[in-house]
Write an enzyme that holds these catalytic residues in place. Sequence first.
Site, PDB file in Angstrom:
ATOM      1  N   GLU A 180      -5.655   6.897   7.197  1.00  0.00           N
ATOM      2  CA  GLU A 180      -4.843   8.104   7.256  1.00  0.00           C
ATOM      3  C   GLU A 180      -5.674   9.264   6.709  1.00  0.00           C
ATOM      4  O   GLU A 180      -6.269   9.142   5.633  1.00  0.00           O
ATOM      5  CB  GLU A 180      -3.585   7.881   6.396  1.00  0.00           C
ATOM      6  CG  GLU A 180      -2.484   8.873   6.621  1.00  0.00           C
ATOM      7  CD  GLU A 180      -1.530   8.507   7.774  1.00  0.00           C
ATOM      8  OE1 GLU A 180      -1.786   7.545   8.516  1.00  0.00           O
ATOM      9  OE2 GLU A 180      -0.529   9.230   7.918  1.00  0.00           O
ATOM     10  N   PHE A 234      -7.247   1.858   5.754  1.00  0.00           N
ATOM     11  CA  PHE A 234      -6.366   0.707   5.513  1.00  0.00           C
ATOM     12  C   PHE A 234      -6.536  -0.441   6.493  1.00  0.00           C
ATOM     13  O   PHE A 234      -5.876  -1.456   6.355  1.00  0.00           O
ATOM     14  CB  PHE A 234      -4.900   1.132   5.400  1.00  0.00           C
ATOM     15  CG  PHE A 234      -4.363   1.929   6.566  1.00  0.00           C
ATOM     16  CD1 PHE A 234      -4.179   1.352   7.794  1.00  0.00           C
ATOM     17  CD2 PHE A 234      -4.033   3.255   6.388  1.00  0.00           C
ATOM     18  CE1 PHE A 234      -3.665   2.086   8.845  1.00  0.00           C
ATOM     19  CE2 PHE A 234      -3.516   4.013   7.443  1.00  0.00           C
ATOM     20  CZ  PHE A 234      -3.340   3.416   8.683  1.00  0.00           C
ATOM     21  N   LYS A 250       7.620  -0.828   6.619  1.00  0.00           N
ATOM     22  CA  LYS A 250       7.584   0.417   5.839  1.00  0.00           C
ATOM     23  C   LYS A 250       8.865   0.584   5.024  1.00  0.00           C
ATOM     24  O   LYS A 250       9.922   0.091   5.403  1.00  0.00           O
ATOM     25  CB  LYS A 250       7.382   1.624   6.770  1.00  0.00           C
ATOM     26  CG  LYS A 250       8.418   1.749   7.858  1.00  0.00           C
ATOM     27  CD  LYS A 250       8.059   2.854   8.838  1.00  0.00           C
ATOM     28  CE  LYS A 250       8.997   2.827  10.029  1.00  0.00           C
ATOM     29  NZ  LYS A 250       8.674   3.790  11.058  1.00  0.00           N
ATOM     30  N   GLU A 271       0.842  -1.201   0.000  1.00  0.00           N
ATOM     31  CA  GLU A 271       0.000   0.000   0.000  1.00  0.00           C
ATOM     32  C   GLU A 271       0.870   1.241   0.000  1.00  0.00           C
ATOM     33  O   GLU A 271       2.021   1.194   0.432  1.00  0.00           O
ATOM     34  CB  GLU A 271      -0.859   0.042   1.280  1.00  0.00           C
ATOM     35  CG  GLU A 271      -1.882  -1.061   1.342  1.00  0.00           C
ATOM     36  CD  GLU A 271      -2.611  -1.087   2.672  1.00  0.00           C
ATOM     37  OE1 GLU A 271      -2.293  -0.288   3.575  1.00  0.00           O
ATOM     38  OE2 GLU A 271      -3.504  -1.929   2.799  1.00  0.00           O
ATOM     39  N   ARG A 307       5.115  -3.096  17.144  1.00  0.00           N
ATOM     40  CA  ARG A 307       5.848  -2.850  15.910  1.00  0.00           C
ATOM     41  C   ARG A 307       6.336  -4.208  15.422  1.00  0.00           C
ATOM     42  O   ARG A 307       7.433  -4.645  15.753  1.00  0.00           O
ATOM     43  CB  ARG A 307       7.034  -1.923  16.218  1.00  0.00           C
ATOM     44  CG  ARG A 307       7.595  -1.219  15.014  1.00  0.00           C
ATOM     45  CD  ARG A 307       8.717  -0.279  15.413  1.00  0.00           C
ATOM     46  NE  ARG A 307       8.266   0.987  15.970  1.00  0.00           N
ATOM     47  CZ  ARG A 307       7.712   1.974  15.278  1.00  0.00           C
ATOM     48  NH1 ARG A 307       7.534   1.850  13.987  1.00  0.00           N
ATOM     49  NH2 ARG A 307       7.343   3.082  15.869  1.00  0.00           N
ATOM     50  N   LYS A 327       2.276   4.667   1.470  1.00  0.00           N
ATOM     51  CA  LYS A 327       2.419   5.209   2.829  1.00  0.00           C
ATOM     52  C   LYS A 327       2.046   6.676   2.737  1.00  0.00           C
ATOM     53  O   LYS A 327       2.784   7.488   2.207  1.00  0.00           O
ATOM     54  CB  LYS A 327       3.838   5.030   3.344  1.00  0.00           C
ATOM     55  CG  LYS A 327       3.972   5.475   4.792  1.00  0.00           C
ATOM     56  CD  LYS A 327       5.333   5.131   5.355  1.00  0.00           C
ATOM     57  CE  LYS A 327       5.390   5.319   6.858  1.00  0.00           C
ATOM     58  NZ  LYS A 327       4.986   6.627   7.314  1.00  0.00           N
ATOM     59  N   ARG A 365      -2.782   9.624  11.208  1.00  0.00           N
ATOM     60  CA  ARG A 365      -3.438   8.340  11.471  1.00  0.00           C
ATOM     61  C   ARG A 365      -4.658   8.570  12.332  1.00  0.00           C
ATOM     62  O   ARG A 365      -4.627   9.362  13.271  1.00  0.00           O
ATOM     63  CB  ARG A 365      -2.446   7.442  12.224  1.00  0.00           C
ATOM     64  CG  ARG A 365      -3.018   6.119  12.713  1.00  0.00           C
ATOM     65  CD  ARG A 365      -2.463   5.008  11.903  1.00  0.00           C
ATOM     66  NE  ARG A 365      -2.749   3.684  12.408  1.00  0.00           N
ATOM     67  CZ  ARG A 365      -1.795   2.823  12.738  1.00  0.00           C
ATOM     68  NH1 ARG A 365      -0.526   3.168  12.711  1.00  0.00           N
ATOM     69  NH2 ARG A 365      -2.111   1.589  13.086  1.00  0.00           N
ATOM     70  N   ARG A 410      -3.183   8.916  16.797  1.00  0.00           N
ATOM     71  CA  ARG A 410      -2.211   7.845  17.038  1.00  0.00           C
ATOM     72  C   ARG A 410      -1.823   7.764  18.517  1.00  0.00           C
ATOM     73  O   ARG A 410      -1.536   6.712  19.036  1.00  0.00           O
ATOM     74  CB  ARG A 410      -0.984   8.132  16.177  1.00  0.00           C
ATOM     75  CG  ARG A 410       0.124   7.172  16.409  1.00  0.00           C
ATOM     76  CD  ARG A 410       1.017   7.211  15.233  1.00  0.00           C
ATOM     77  NE  ARG A 410       2.333   6.739  15.602  1.00  0.00           N
ATOM     78  CZ  ARG A 410       3.274   6.485  14.735  1.00  0.00           C
ATOM     79  NH1 ARG A 410       3.048   6.683  13.457  1.00  0.00           N
ATOM     80  NH2 ARG A 410       4.438   6.059  15.117  1.00  0.00           N
TER      81      ARG A 410
END
Length: 568
Positions: free
Chosen positions: A303, A342, A423, A250, A417, A252, A257, A273
């Site tokens: 986003e 997303f 990313k 996708e 994470r 970025k 967010r 976020r």
Amino acid sequence: MNFEKLVEIYMQLEKTASGNEMRQILAEFFKSVPKDDIHIVAYLTLGKLGAEYEDVVLGLAEKSVVKAIAKAAGVSEAKVKELVDKRGDAGLAAEDLLKKKPMTLVPVGELTIHEFFEKLHKIANTDGSGSQDTKANILVSLLQKTSAAGARYLIRIVLGQLRMGVAEMTVLDALAIAYTGEKKNKEILEYAYNISPDVGIIAETIAKNGLKGFDHFSVQVGRPVKMMLAQRVEELEEISKKIECEMIVEGKYDGERVQAHKLSDGKIILFSRRLDTITDQFPDLVEYLGKYVKAKTFVLEGEILAIDAEGNPLPFQTLMQRRRKYDVAEYVSKIPIQLKVFDLLYVDGVSYLDKPLVDREKKTKQMISSSGQVVVAERIVTSSIDEVEEFFQKMLERGYEGIIVKNPQGEYQAGTRGWNWIKWKKDYVKELSDTFDLVVLGAYIGRGRRHGTYGALLGGIYDEKNDEFLSFCKIGTGLNDEMLAELPTRFKEYVVGKKPARVKVEKIMEPDVWFSPEIVVEVSGAEITQSPSHTAGVALRFPRFLRYREKSAEQATTVKEVKGMMGK
Ligand code: AMP
């Protein structure tokens, strides 16, 4: 439980700098706390009045705090102020003064932790005219019922300055030790905390139901879930080692967010976020979500992007102007937004956290009716790193930051994470020390943000042996908006109807517009790799436009030079 019990703990915690010791002190203490008080105690050990995301604000002006201390201690406000300045801590000043208060002001009755908590909430909930006086009076009533040491902590809590060094994780560790006897169980508590970032709820659950209380712990609409984060890699190729199946790729998006919750009464709450409530800043988004997402209740993520009149993304800085308390309506019309959805965490009573991304994605598509305001993030599915890279370049051309590669089988890892999201951003691309002078062979028509101009140029190198120009890379990054806009004008006189004689380009690389090979540009890049798509047989990865060169096409970088750079 009496508030003074908590005061004793505060005193012990204040004396220690060791995290381990803090955990032990708290664990011992938690064991002695009645189950009905444990949620309050959990918040108060952090100096909080609720979950972090609830952001309970007491709203007491410093002046009112001084006034309350003066009244409770039977001294003038000037005296309180003087001592606060001297001690540099209003808590210590209150303690000093209350130690010496006249016997006529001796407290009656005990202050329970419940009353303490309730009254602080009453302070928070009081507003309107005269509210500072009402707040100060409630504070006086609390000060009258605490010990001098209690006043020290009460004032610090009120001013948001408890600063004991106790963090949420310390409390979770201590809860695990207190109620299960084993610190290792904190993983279960942490997992639950990621889904429900509220220490009070975690404390109450473990105290009342033990670890099995977390078996059915799930997403609750209206309570934010800690957001999943993306890992990073050094080399693009590493991604295919981390995600061994096909990859979902996708864009970025460089915006804000958001986690949007729709409650059963139709109310929509937006969390940032950091889990702050940002609903009031985006009344337009609330309206769009109500209109374009078909579900009674949901939790979804995306986003928020600022867009121009054509729907193209605008820089992050533009969106940041929407982060405001005042003139919201004015900025809603000034800076329109779009949500790129997303992920989906919950819908109509079902948690989607544990479901693979492909399922979450399928459901998202079913729920969203297409509109310019709420759109599902564009994505490709591929197992080829070359295609990933191509998509990356395309995203950069459209004005995005890079890409996020996702594991289609991966679940939503709240607060983690992990390797389910990786990313790859434009600033990760390491550049070769040499640059290249490339002949511009043609151009591709721009889309999205580049609508109306060229989206990318086709760059070639010179094959001096055969006197030909061979394609080497597509150049889409490094050109600012102004440079992009003037491309058609700049290249106008070089446009030719068909491929020029000395130019060799593979079918899949054919540009929309051919140019006579005359303009040379300097380009930087990350690496030279083998490539069947380019007639040079090799290609420059991550090319970036640097400047126009005053050179003839035959003075461009040659095949021989490129081979030399590759050590051949
Ligand atoms: P970073 O902040 O660099 O760790 O990157 C993660 C952030 O990228 C997320 O928190 C999102 O705000 C943002 N983002 C943009 N596009 C996407 C996407 N398609 N999927 C997930 N996150 C995205």
